[in-house]
Design an enzyme around this catalytic site. Structure first.
Site, PDB file in Angstrom:
ATOM      1  N   HIS A   9       0.924  -4.743  -0.769  1.00  0.00           N
ATOM      2  CA  HIS A   9       1.665  -5.930  -1.176  1.00  0.00           C
ATOM      3  C   HIS A   9       3.122  -5.783  -0.749  1.00  0.00           C
ATOM      4  O   HIS A   9       3.603  -4.671  -0.540  1.00  0.00           O
ATOM      5  CB  HIS A   9       1.647  -6.108  -2.704  1.00  0.00           C
ATOM      6  CG  HIS A   9       0.291  -6.345  -3.274  1.00  0.00           C
ATOM      7  ND1 HIS A   9      -0.127  -7.581  -3.697  1.00  0.00           N
ATOM      8  CD2 HIS A   9      -0.747  -5.498  -3.501  1.00  0.00           C
ATOM      9  CE1 HIS A   9      -1.371  -7.482  -4.155  1.00  0.00           C
ATOM     10  NE2 HIS A   9      -1.756  -6.242  -4.054  1.00  0.00           N
ATOM     11  N   GLU A  73       3.360  -1.291  -3.298  1.00  0.00           N
ATOM     12  CA  GLU A  73       4.416  -2.298  -3.227  1.00  0.00           C
ATOM     13  C   GLU A  73       5.319  -1.915  -2.061  1.00  0.00           C
ATOM     14  O   GLU A  73       6.083  -0.959  -2.124  1.00  0.00           O
ATOM     15  CB  GLU A  73       5.194  -2.346  -4.540  1.00  0.00           C
ATOM     16  CG  GLU A  73       4.356  -2.725  -5.748  1.00  0.00           C
ATOM     17  CD  GLU A  73       3.887  -4.173  -5.706  1.00  0.00           C
ATOM     18  OE1 GLU A  73       4.471  -4.971  -4.953  1.00  0.00           O
ATOM     19  OE2 GLU A  73       2.942  -4.502  -6.448  1.00  0.00           O
TER      20      GLU A  73
END
Length: 199
Positions: A9, A73
Site C-alpha cells: 500500500h 505501507e
C-alpha cells in the site's frame, strides 16, 4: 514450500517511519524472523507486530494459507504513475532475490520493531482523539498523556514511548480508531513470535 504474501500500500497519512510493515498475528506459533529479515533487506524503516485478528488481506493469508505475510505501507500515496519509483528499488531487489530462490537475508538490523499493545476502539459517537487528526503515524506519547475520550471515559498512555498508528476517529462505532504500540528489540538468535502468548 514456504508461502509468502506482501500486501503493498501507499499511505495517505504522514509517518515518522516512511515505510513500514505490519505483521499479523497467527493462531499457531510462527517464527517471523525470515519475514522480518526480508523487510529489513527491503530497507523498510520499521516492523509492527499486531497481536489481534484484523480484517486485512495479510491476516487472512497468514491464518488460512500459512503464509509469511505482512501489510507494507510504502511511503505516501500519489496520483497514478507519479510515485518516485526510485524509492522502491530496495524492495524490487529483495523481491527478485526471493523469486530467484537464492540465499535469503537473515539480519534484523537496523530496522525498528514495535509490538501492538492496545487497540483504540470507538465505543460511542462521543469518541474523540485528543491530538490532531493529522498526527503522523508513530507519534510518540509520554506516560499519562490523554489520548482519547469516549462518553466520560479517558484513555491515557500507559508508558513513555507509546506510539499511535493509523489514528482515525471517523470510523463507525465498534471499529478500530487506532493502534497503540511500544518499541522493542528482538533477539535475532531466538524465535520471533507476533503474539507473545506463543513464545
Amino acid at each position: 514450500m514456504q508461502r509468502w504474501h506482501l500486501d503493498l500500500h501507499s499511505a495517505i497519512r504522514d509517518s515518522f517511519h516512511y515505510m513500514f510493515g505490519v505483521i499479523p498475528t497467527t493462531s499457531k506459533a510462527t517464527d517471523v524472523r525470515p519475514l522480518a529479515a526480508l523487510l529489513n533487506d527491503a530497507q523498510m524503516d520499521a516492523s509492527v507486530l499486531s497481536q489481534s485478528p484484523s480484517p486485512t488481506f495479510s491476516w487472512y493469508s497468514a491464518n488460512h494459507h500459512d503464509a509469511l505475510a505482512a501489510t507494507l505501507e510504502m511511503g505516501r500515496v500519489a496520483p497514478l504513475y507519479e510515485n518516485d519509483m526510485r524509492e522502491y528499488a530496495p524492495l524490487n531487489q529483495t523481491l527478485r532475490t526471493l523469486l530467484s530462490e537464492t540465499a535469503l537475508p537473515s539480519t534484523l538490523t537496523p530496522m525498528r520493531f514495535y509490538r501492538v499493545t492496545r487497540t483504540l476502539t470507538k465505543h460511542t459517537e462521543q469518541f474523540a482523539l485528543t491530538f490532531s487528526s493529522s498526527a503522523k503515524n508513530f507519534t510518540l506519547f509520554q506516560q499519562g498523556e490523554c489520548l482519547a475520550t469516549d462518553e466520560g471515559m479517558s484513555i491515557h498512555a500507559e508508558q513513555d514511548g507509546e506510539v499511535v498508528i493509523f489514528p482515525n476517529a471517523n470510523v463507525p462505532v465498534g471499529h478500530r480508531a487506532g493502534l497503540l504500540a511500544t518499541p522493542f528489540r528482538p533477539d535475532a538468535d531466538q524465535p520471533l513470535y507476533v503474539n507473545t502468548t506463543s513464545a
